[in-house]
Design a protein around this motif. Sequence first.
Motif, mmCIF file in Angstrom:
data_model
loop_
_atom_site.group_PDB
_atom_site.id
_atom_site.type_symbol
_atom_site.label_atom_id
_atom_site.label_comp_id
_atom_site.label_asym_id
_atom_site.label_seq_id
_atom_site.Cartn_x
_atom_site.Cartn_y
_atom_site.Cartn_z
ATOM 1 N N SER A 21 6.481 -7.040 0.081
ATOM 2 C CA SER A 21 6.245 -5.570 -0.966
ATOM 3 C C SER A 21 5.207 -4.755 0.144
ATOM 4 O O SER A 21 4.739 -4.541 1.259
ATOM 5 C CB SER A 21 4.672 -5.826 -1.627
ATOM 6 O OG SER A 21 3.929 -6.219 -1.394
ATOM 7 N N ARG A 35 2.506 -3.087 -0.381
ATOM 8 C CA ARG A 35 0.874 -3.555 0.040
ATOM 9 C C ARG A 35 1.713 -4.684 1.252
ATOM 10 O O ARG A 35 -0.173 -4.528 2.042
ATOM 11 C CB ARG A 35 0.813 -4.429 -1.767
ATOM 12 C CG ARG A 35 -0.647 -4.985 -1.616
ATOM 13 C CD ARG A 35 -0.615 -5.640 -3.137
ATOM 14 N NE ARG A 35 0.518 -6.331 -3.604
ATOM 15 C CZ ARG A 35 0.671 -6.672 -4.981
ATOM 16 N NH1 ARG A 35 -0.560 -5.852 -6.008
ATOM 17 N NH2 ARG A 35 1.459 -7.314 -5.294
ATOM 18 N N ASP A 94 10.536 -4.143 -0.995
ATOM 19 C CA ASP A 94 9.956 -4.680 -2.751
ATOM 20 C C ASP A 94 9.306 -3.794 -3.440
ATOM 21 O O ASP A 94 8.130 -3.004 -2.229
ATOM 22 C CB ASP A 94 9.484 -6.161 -2.878
ATOM 23 C CG ASP A 94 8.820 -6.997 -2.975
ATOM 24 O OD1 ASP A 94 8.239 -8.040 -3.353
ATOM 25 O OD2 ASP A 94 9.326 -6.599 -5.344
ATOM 26 N N LYS A 108 -1.611 -15.031 -8.581
ATOM 27 C CA LYS A 108 -0.541 -15.571 -7.246
ATOM 28 C C LYS A 108 -0.845 -16.763 -6.869
ATOM 29 O O LYS A 108 -1.975 -17.412 -6.958
ATOM 30 C CB LYS A 108 -0.963 -14.716 -6.565
ATOM 31 C CG LYS A 108 -1.079 -13.069 -6.166
ATOM 32 C CD LYS A 108 0.934 -13.109 -6.454
ATOM 33 C CE LYS A 108 0.906 -11.172 -6.987
ATOM 34 N NZ LYS A 108 2.703 -11.048 -6.729
ATOM 35 N N SER A 112 6.023 -13.125 -8.323
ATOM 36 C CA SER A 112 5.135 -13.945 -8.783
ATOM 37 C C SER A 112 5.738 -15.506 -9.107
ATOM 38 O O SER A 112 5.249 -16.044 -9.532
ATOM 39 C CB SER A 112 4.106 -13.835 -9.359
ATOM 40 O OG SER A 112 3.249 -12.165 -8.921
ATOM 41 N N TYR A 126 -5.038 -7.522 -5.678
ATOM 42 C CA TYR A 126 -4.440 -8.696 -6.286
ATOM 43 C C TYR A 126 -5.654 -8.291 -7.137
ATOM 44 O O TYR A 126 -6.533 -8.641 -6.797
ATOM 45 C CB TYR A 126 -4.011 -9.642 -4.912
ATOM 46 C CG TYR A 126 -3.128 -9.696 -4.292
ATOM 47 C CD1 TYR A 126 -3.522 -9.293 -3.215
ATOM 48 C CD2 TYR A 126 -1.499 -9.871 -4.655
ATOM 49 C CE1 TYR A 126 -2.379 -9.028 -2.472
ATOM 50 C CE2 TYR A 126 -0.683 -9.060 -4.310
ATOM 51 C CZ TYR A 126 -1.298 -9.130 -2.471
ATOM 52 O OH TYR A 126 -0.220 -8.985 -1.429
HETATM 53 O O1 LIG Z 1 2.110 -10.232 -2.711
HETATM 54 C C1 LIG Z 1 2.638 -9.349 -2.983
HETATM 55 O O2 LIG Z 1 2.524 -7.772 -3.058
HETATM 56 C C2 LIG Z 1 4.222 -9.642 -3.355
HETATM 57 O O3 LIG Z 1 4.511 -10.681 -2.778
HETATM 58 C C3 LIG Z 1 4.272 -9.541 -4.912
HETATM 59 O O4 LIG Z 1 3.774 -9.917 -5.498
HETATM 60 C C4 LIG Z 1 5.760 -9.958 -4.746
HETATM 61 O O5 LIG Z 1 6.428 -9.156 -5.596
HETATM 62 C C5 LIG Z 1 6.032 -11.096 -5.662
HETATM 63 O O6 LIG Z 1 6.160 -11.322 -6.945
HETATM 64 C C6 LIG Z 1 5.984 -12.652 -4.405
HETATM 65 O O7 LIG Z 1 6.064 -13.734 -5.791
#
Ligand SMILES: O=C(O)[C@@H](O)[C@H](O)[C@H](O)C(=O)CO
Length: 501
Positions: free
Chosen positions: A136, A138, A172, A323, A356, A417
Amino acid sequence: MGQVKTVELKNVVEALEAGKLPESSDTVHVYDQSFEQVDGSSVVMVKTGTEKFLVVAGDGTLFDSLQGEAVENGKVCSLTHENGRVLNEFFVYTKPQAFGTEIATMGLGDRLGVASPGHIETVKGRKVKPILAQQSVRELTLLNRTMTDILDAATFAVFQEGYKDGFGADADHIKLERDIEYALGLGFSFLTLDCSEQIRNDIEGATAEAIEKEFADLPVDRKEYFQNHYLNKSFDIQGLTVSFDEASLHKNVLVYGEAIDFMEHVYNQYIQKADKAIDFEISIDETETVTAPEAHFFVAEELRRRGVTVQSLAPRFCGEFQKGIDYIGDLEQFEKELHEHAEIAKYFGYKLSIHSGSDKFSVFPIIGKYTEGLLHIKTAGTNWLEAVRVIAQVNPDLYRRMHVYAEDHFEETLKYYHVTPDLTSYAPLDDTSDQDLPLYMDNDASRQLFHVTYGILLTAKDQAGEALFRTEFFDTLMNNEDTYRNGLVKHIGRHLDLLGL
Ligand SMILES: O=C(O)[C@@H](O)[C@H](O)[C@H](O)C(=O)CO
């Protein structure tokens, strides 16, 4: 490159000159699967110490195109962006592709750029295609990495493994049009459009009067466009009946209306105009608003009405998809709603996307059952945690220093997060033996501690401006490549087994 290394690589060059696969030695590891011969050139990937190179010999355009240091009659080439593009030019399998809606896909986000070989081994022979490049904005920001970096890492991993069954590259959680243009221009094959900025979370908590007033202020043609199609009608979705009264219709129009306009705009301006097939994913998961099945239907029906084709859509499910840890919530409610979401996705002909997706083991059987194995699932942080597990196993001192630093800086990550770990729920570091350090990767709280501090840990510098952990972290990982690879095969394999893929 040091003099010692060029001596070690002389034997590799000699074998390649003879058109033979070089053998590994005590100091040079040859990745056998990478061996390729094209128009008089022979090339292979090797590792000496903790560094990987392409070694090419012979003559012809491949030899001429790869840039590197002359060693005897060959070249030793660093894994640069330019050499990655040369591989793309000569070996089409090293370029990302779209997969459409006919096969499951798995996002395998690699925050380190070294996980893809293990991911490739994991998916071989399974009913799923890997999206190896997935980060992403991020993650890229927190790691000071670029979209080019993640594409290059995937290119070299695919070449190293001789993997010719296709992979994808997902730009992403993209929110800005300039990032869309840049990613598609780089050759990304998958675009996850993040519409969280356009979704009106404030409407969720608004009073009925406020909603009615705001809806009444909309242009007449816009109000009629929605009311004529939805009001006092029932839609049958594989046995699920969806209907809207004035209150629910007006609420959905206000919550999702602007986001749907954005989706339509991006589809028409970028996806339709792309020079190759693009897997287009809509992400409405990273919002406070849980996506009710009827809201999912509303978004999907609007996309259909406007001629927007998507390959996958990520709703925000009930409960919590935090996460790096398992699902948090009522499993019965989740199963009921997931079933409805899956039926809606099937009805409109796209894959349900699970963001996630790392470590959601308790709900994987439910997800696999109702999507019938046709889904997109995204992982990323869990692949980084498997690397941390390796560090805990083989370099306890480094792990301890990272653990302390992560705890000291944890609060800084909460602006990026949503995680709620109880950092007192695991054993204090000083009370934990070296042997037990890997167990921190089995504890939810310490998993989340590391899951969200990846950027801080990998960019931290000492007072002299030197990397606090990064260099030692990557050296340790590269000196234990198979341990990391096997850990990923086991851990991501568990994800796929439970999903039935
Ligand atoms: O941490 C992040 O920004 C990415 O991994 C994002 O969460 C990604 O879209 C995802 O869902 C991975 O599990």
